[in-house]
Design a protein around this motif. Structure first.
Motif, PDB file in Angstrom:
ATOM      1  N   ALA A  83      10.696  -4.458  27.300  1.00 48.66           N
ATOM      2  CA  ALA A  83      10.069  -4.200  25.982  1.00 48.66           C
ATOM      3  C   ALA A  83      10.487  -4.976  24.884  1.00 48.66           C
ATOM      4  CB  ALA A  83      10.505  -2.768  25.611  1.00 48.66           C
ATOM      5  N   HIS A  84       9.281  -5.528  23.975  1.00 49.98           N
ATOM      6  CA  HIS A  84       9.721  -6.320  22.706  1.00 49.98           C
ATOM      7  C   HIS A  84      10.076  -5.355  21.669  1.00 49.98           C
ATOM      8  CE1 HIS A  84       6.055  -5.408  20.463  1.00 49.98           C
ATOM      9  NE2 HIS A  84       5.307  -5.565  21.766  1.00 49.98           N
ATOM     10  N   LEU A  85      11.252  -6.242  20.750  1.00 47.25           N
ATOM     11  CA  LEU A  85      11.733  -5.142  19.905  1.00 47.25           C
ATOM     12  C   LEU A  85      11.071  -5.716  18.655  1.00 47.25           C
ATOM     13  CD1 LEU A  85      15.678  -5.848  20.720  1.00 47.25           C
ATOM     14  CD2 LEU A  85      14.043  -3.853  21.273  1.00 47.25           C
ATOM     15  N   ASP A  86      10.399  -6.461  18.323  1.00 47.73           N
ATOM     16  CA  ASP A  86       9.749  -7.017  16.945  1.00 47.73           C
ATOM     17  C   ASP A  86       8.520  -6.063  16.985  1.00 47.73           C
ATOM     18  OD1 ASP A  86       8.687  -8.317  19.378  1.00 47.73           O
ATOM     19  OD2 ASP A  86       7.469  -9.539  17.789  1.00 47.73           O
ATOM     20  N   THR A  87       8.034  -5.907  15.692  1.00 47.45           N
ATOM     21  CA  THR A  87       6.745  -5.129  15.130  1.00 47.45           C
ATOM     22  C   THR A  87       5.965  -6.283  14.695  1.00 47.45           C
ATOM     23  OG1 THR A  87       7.760  -4.543  12.975  1.00 47.45           O
ATOM     24  CG2 THR A  87       8.183  -3.341  14.945  1.00 47.45           C
ATOM     25  N   VAL A  88       4.797  -5.659  14.231  1.00 45.55           N
ATOM     26  CA  VAL A  88       3.868  -6.632  13.243  1.00 45.55           C
ATOM     27  C   VAL A  88       4.420  -6.318  11.950  1.00 45.55           C
ATOM     28  CG1 VAL A  88       1.961  -6.400  14.681  1.00 45.55           C
ATOM     29  CG2 VAL A  88       2.260  -4.630  13.191  1.00 45.55           C
ATOM     30  N   ASP A  89       3.886  -7.249  10.869  1.00 46.78           N
ATOM     31  CA  ASP A  89       4.155  -6.747   9.648  1.00 46.78           C
ATOM     32  C   ASP A  89       3.526  -5.441   9.128  1.00 46.78           C
ATOM     33  OD1 ASP A  89       3.377  -6.897   6.572  1.00 46.78           O
ATOM     34  OD2 ASP A  89       4.927  -8.724   6.858  1.00 46.78           O
ATOM     35  N   PRO A  90       4.280  -4.604   8.546  1.00 49.85           N
ATOM     36  CA  PRO A  90       3.763  -3.049   8.028  1.00 49.85           C
ATOM     37  C   PRO A  90       2.655  -3.128   7.144  1.00 49.85           C
ATOM     38  CG  PRO A  90       5.860  -3.721   7.017  1.00 49.85           C
ATOM     39  CD  PRO A  90       5.680  -4.665   8.081  1.00 49.85           C
ATOM     40  N   GLY A  91       2.483  -4.333   6.444  1.00 45.24           N
ATOM     41  CA  GLY A  91       1.312  -4.362   5.607  1.00 45.24           C
ATOM     42  C   GLY A  91       1.802  -3.537   4.049  1.00 45.24           C
ATOM     43  N   ASN A  92       0.773  -3.035   3.563  1.00 39.50           N
ATOM     44  CA  ASN A  92       0.568  -2.076   2.446  1.00 39.50           C
ATOM     45  C   ASN A  92       1.354  -0.784   2.687  1.00 39.50           C
ATOM     46  OD1 ASN A  92       0.428  -0.828   0.129  1.00 39.50           O
ATOM     47  ND2 ASN A  92      -1.756  -1.602  -0.461  1.00 39.50           N
ATOM     48  N   PHE A  93       2.550  -0.580   2.065  1.00 40.92           N
ATOM     49  CA  PHE A  93       3.348   0.628   2.375  1.00 40.92           C
ATOM     50  C   PHE A  93       2.649   1.742   1.975  1.00 40.92           C
ATOM     51  CE2 PHE A  93       8.120  -0.525   2.911  1.00 40.92           C
ATOM     52  CZ  PHE A  93       7.887  -1.762   3.508  1.00 40.92           C
ATOM     53  N   SER A  94       1.646   1.717   0.819  1.00 40.51           N
ATOM     54  CA  SER A  94       1.111   2.866   0.164  1.00 40.51           C
ATOM     55  C   SER A  94      -0.173   3.275   1.242  1.00 40.51           C
ATOM     56  CB  SER A  94       0.344   2.323  -1.078  1.00 40.51           C
ATOM     57  OG  SER A  94      -0.667   1.578  -0.753  1.00 40.51           O
ATOM     58  N   LEU A  95      -0.136   2.725   2.288  1.00 40.34           N
ATOM     59  CA  LEU A  95      -0.948   3.331   3.238  1.00 40.34           C
ATOM     60  C   LEU A  95      -0.562   4.099   4.442  1.00 40.34           C
ATOM     61  CD1 LEU A  95      -3.377   0.142   3.871  1.00 40.34           C
ATOM     62  CD2 LEU A  95      -3.833   2.069   2.541  1.00 40.34           C
ATOM     63  N   TRP A  96       0.887   4.060   4.277  1.00 39.34           N
ATOM     64  CA  TRP A  96       1.815   4.701   5.182  1.00 39.34           C
ATOM     65  C   TRP A  96       1.970   6.118   4.868  1.00 39.34           C
ATOM     66  CZ3 TRP A  96       3.307   2.983  10.281  1.00 39.34           C
ATOM     67  CH2 TRP A  96       3.111   1.803  10.595  1.00 39.34           C
ATOM     68  N   LYS A  97       1.107   6.858   4.918  1.00 38.47           N
ATOM     69  CA  LYS A  97       1.077   8.301   4.183  1.00 38.47           C
ATOM     70  C   LYS A  97       1.949   9.119   4.748  1.00 38.47           C
ATOM     71  CE  LYS A  97      -3.463   7.688   1.729  1.00 38.47           C
ATOM     72  NZ  LYS A  97      -4.930   8.032   1.658  1.00 38.47           N
ATOM     73  N   LYS A  98       1.545   9.151   6.291  1.00 38.19           N
ATOM     74  CA  LYS A  98       2.555  10.117   7.113  1.00 38.19           C
ATOM     75  C   LYS A  98       3.915  10.021   7.041  1.00 38.19           C
ATOM     76  CE  LYS A  98      -0.278  12.822   9.676  1.00 38.19           C
ATOM     77  NZ  LYS A  98      -0.340  14.105   9.880  1.00 38.19           N
ATOM     78  N   ASN A  99       4.297   8.676   6.558  1.00 38.73           N
ATOM     79  CA  ASN A  99       5.738   8.058   6.560  1.00 38.73           C
ATOM     80  C   ASN A  99       6.357   8.399   5.124  1.00 38.73           C
ATOM     81  OD1 ASN A  99       4.373   6.941   8.905  1.00 38.73           O
ATOM     82  ND2 ASN A  99       6.775   7.006   9.485  1.00 38.73           N
ATOM     83  N   ASN A 100       5.619   8.869   4.131  1.00 34.71           N
ATOM     84  CA  ASN A 100       6.118   9.256   2.770  1.00 34.71           C
ATOM     85  C   ASN A 100       6.182   7.573   2.325  1.00 34.71           C
ATOM     86  OD1 ASN A 100       6.494  11.864   3.010  1.00 34.71           O
ATOM     87  ND2 ASN A 100       8.514  11.272   4.022  1.00 34.71           N
ATOM     88  N   PHE A 101       5.061   6.668   2.764  1.00 39.40           N
ATOM     89  CA  PHE A 101       4.847   5.456   2.091  1.00 39.40           C
ATOM     90  C   PHE A 101       6.119   4.604   2.449  1.00 39.40           C
ATOM     91  CE2 PHE A 101       3.091   8.788  -0.794  1.00 39.40           C
ATOM     92  CZ  PHE A 101       1.787   8.431  -0.675  1.00 39.40           C
ATOM     93  N   ASN A 102       6.624   4.793   3.537  1.00 42.79           N
ATOM     94  CA  ASN A 102       7.876   3.928   4.026  1.00 42.79           C
ATOM     95  C   ASN A 102       7.524   3.982   5.588  1.00 42.79           C
ATOM     96  OD1 ASN A 102      10.199   2.515   5.004  1.00 42.79           O
ATOM     97  ND2 ASN A 102      11.479   3.905   4.104  1.00 42.79           N
ATOM     98  N   PRO A 103       7.161   2.905   6.152  1.00 35.53           N
ATOM     99  CA  PRO A 103       6.863   2.659   7.732  1.00 35.53           C
ATOM    100  C   PRO A 103       8.141   2.801   8.364  1.00 35.53           C
ATOM    101  CG  PRO A 103       6.448   0.572   6.431  1.00 35.53           C
ATOM    102  CD  PRO A 103       6.570   1.573   5.354  1.00 35.53           C
ATOM    103  N   VAL A 432      -2.073   1.505  17.339  1.00 37.38           N
ATOM    104  CA  VAL A 432      -1.116   0.351  17.031  1.00 37.38           C
ATOM    105  C   VAL A 432      -1.869  -0.589  15.878  1.00 37.38           C
ATOM    106  CG1 VAL A 432       0.034   0.441  19.360  1.00 37.38           C
ATOM    107  CG2 VAL A 432      -1.884  -1.177  18.887  1.00 37.38           C
ATOM    108  N   HIS A 433      -0.988  -1.245  15.305  1.00 38.84           N
ATOM    109  CA  HIS A 433      -1.261  -2.171  14.094  1.00 38.84           C
ATOM    110  C   HIS A 433      -2.209  -1.365  12.985  1.00 38.84           C
ATOM    111  CE1 HIS A 433      -1.270  -5.919  17.060  1.00 38.84           C
ATOM    112  NE2 HIS A 433      -0.167  -5.133  17.138  1.00 38.84           N
ATOM    113  N   THR A 434      -1.640  -0.095  13.012  1.00 34.34           N
ATOM    114  CA  THR A 434      -2.166   0.669  11.894  1.00 34.34           C
ATOM    115  C   THR A 434      -1.177   1.510  11.082  1.00 34.34           C
ATOM    116  OG1 THR A 434      -2.721   2.847  12.898  1.00 34.34           O
ATOM    117  CG2 THR A 434      -4.319   0.791  13.431  1.00 34.34           C
ATOM    118  N   PRO A 435      -1.348   1.994  10.022  1.00 30.43           N
ATOM    119  CA  PRO A 435      -0.428   2.916   9.140  1.00 30.43           C
ATOM    120  C   PRO A 435      -0.224   3.921   9.643  1.00 30.43           C
ATOM    121  CG  PRO A 435      -2.181   2.444   7.764  1.00 30.43           C
ATOM    122  CD  PRO A 435      -2.456   1.648   9.242  1.00 30.43           C
ATOM    123  N   ASN A 436      -1.124   4.450  10.751  1.00 32.71           N
ATOM    124  CA  ASN A 436      -1.005   5.922  11.478  1.00 32.71           C
ATOM    125  C   ASN A 436      -0.178   5.775  12.685  1.00 32.71           C
ATOM    126  OD1 ASN A 436      -1.640   8.724  11.423  1.00 32.71           O
ATOM    127  ND2 ASN A 436      -3.096   8.099  13.013  1.00 32.71           N
TER     128      ASN A 436
END
Length: 460
Positions: A83-103, A432-436
């Protein structure tokens, strides 16, 4: 199965580990080193043999982690869990609503874990680690299991390349982590990035310099909007870059391109593009003529690609797409990616690239082909696939073989003779690759049981 008893005094807090691993930023601009070191501590605490392979990549210290039940034995064939340990860039934190704006703040809701890397594919490593720990006291008669977490999958698969080049594994079979909604991926498209540097004529360069110094301007700007999508699934998007090129194809040669801009990543379909134009006396060798000629050639290549079809893929043919356009003082940069079907012959692929290369030569542009990864396919009749389907069925999961339009590390491992399948918890599209991004905990538990059964089936 949220806490695995390994031996007296040792336990594996699975959910707690999920939270900690998501909290570690391993996006492209950072590093997978901290994640690898955390997992190394966890694995050593379980009594497993661990190696952290540190590598320098673009001035940043990166790391793979290699976990075995006992030290590597030269000449011993292995069963690879990856499995790879890196992720994509999270992008705009304000879109991560489920995560209290923190991916990086894992949130559990309705039996799901939300957060960057939850589905692709940090938590898959923990499933495999948990499965391996369950078998710590077993003696393996055939293959030796080995678990690997790699860096750089999202930016060229450098970690897997370093692993292979330094002979860190000797695998016969491999289970590659990729969100597949519990289905078996036995085929994936290849990937290559293409880059064209299209020069302005000396006259145009001088004209643009003088124009920039002028207090008056006669330029006009045109903006194009589309819908972003991953370049592996261009049919889900609407390319603003192609709208720009279509617009330019209708312009006369006396139009001067002052600036063109689109996209942010080679492997994404741009949702915005712009061009600033001016009208001047005709130049001898205008860049707009070169741009239009190369765009016409790319359309020819795409039409050629449509002649080779594989209906298990969507889209069912190879594709070429533009991801980034930038304007510099003396040239325009156009870069993008190709997705190549497994049934495309190497000579056919090379012919397509030569079409673009020759077109670039004709207009004095520079062509670069970078980061080529071959497609892969494992026969559905293989022992590995039959075994995987059987074990999934025993777990009450009716799975099927499917394909992947994008590319992962199976491309590299299969190239050196390792028979691969890709599988993982979590859906891919719209996840994947989305703030959800999220994954169901019960599916992580099911995958843990599946990995343990596969190790037992092929190694004991």
């Amino acid at each position: 199965m949220l806490a695995t008893q390994v031996s007296a005094g040792e336990s594996f807090d699975f959910i707690g580990s999920c939270r900690k691993l998501i909290a570690i930023d391993s996006s492209p601009q950072i590093s997978a080193l901290e994640a690898a070191e955390y997992l190394a501590t966890l694995a050593r605490g379980l009594g497993l043999d661990v190696e952290v392979q540190q590598e320098m990549q673009n001035g940043i210290t990166q790391a793979n982690i290699i976990v075995r039940l006992e030290p590597f034995q030269a000449g011993r064939s292995e069963f690879l869990l990856q499995a790879h340990l890196d992720t994509v860039d999270p992008g705009n934190f304000s879109l991560w609503k489920k995560n209290n704006f923190n991916p990086f703040d894992a949130v559990i809701e309705d039996g799901r874990i939300y957060g960057l890397g939850s589905a692709e594919v940090k938590l898959d490593f923990l499933c495999k680690l948990q499965a391996l720990a369950q078998l710590k006291d077993k003696k393996f008669a055939t293959l030796q299991p080995v678990l690997v977490g790699t860096f750089g999958e999202e930016t060229g698969m450098q970690g897997a390349l370093k692993l292979i080049r330094k002979n860190k594994i000797n695998a016969k079979y491999a289970l590659i982590g990729d969100p597949s909604d519990l289905n078996i991926v036995n085929a994936a498209k290849g990937y290559a990035t293409v880059e064209m540097r299209i020069p302005f004529s000396n006259e145009e360069t001088e004209y643009k310099k003088n124009k920039a110094l002028s207090e008056h301007t006669s330029t006009q700007t045109k903006i194009f909007s589309g819908k972003s999508a991953h370049s592996s699934t261009p049919h889900l998007g609407e390319s603003a870059a192609l709208k720009l090129f279509d617009y330019l194809s209708k312009m006369p040669d006396n139009v001067v391109i002052v600036e063109m801009d689109a996209g942010t990543r080679q492997n994404m379909i741009p949702n915005q593009a712009m061009v600033e134009l001016d009208v001047a006396a005709s130049f001898k060798d205008p860049v707009i003529r070169k741009v239009n000629f190369l765009y016409s050639t790319m359309n020819e290549v795409q039409n050629e690609m449509k002649s080779v079809v594989d209906k298990v893929f969507t889209p069912e043919h190879s594709t070429i797409s533009v991801g980034v356009i930038r304007t510099f003082e003396d040239h325009i940069l156009v870069s993008g990616s190709c997705r190549i079907l497994p049934n495309v012959k190497q000579e056919e692929y090379e012919k397509w690239m030569q079409m673009i290369s020759r077109a670039c030569e004709q207009v004095g542009a520079e062509f670069r082909l970078q980061d080529y990864k071959r497609p892969f396919r494992t026969d559905e009749k293989s022992v590995l696939i039959k075994g995987a389907l059987a074990e999934l069925e025993k777990l009450g999961q009716k799975s099927q073989c499917t394909s992947l339009a994008s590319t992962n590390e199976a491309s590299l491992f299969s190239r050196i003779g390792i028979e691969c399948i890709c599988i993982g918890a979590g859906k891919r599209e719209t996840n994947v690759h989305t703030p959800n991004e999220h994954v169901e905990i019960k599916h992580l538990e099911l995958m843990t049981s599946f990995y343990q059964r596969m190790i037992e089936r092929f190694c004991l």
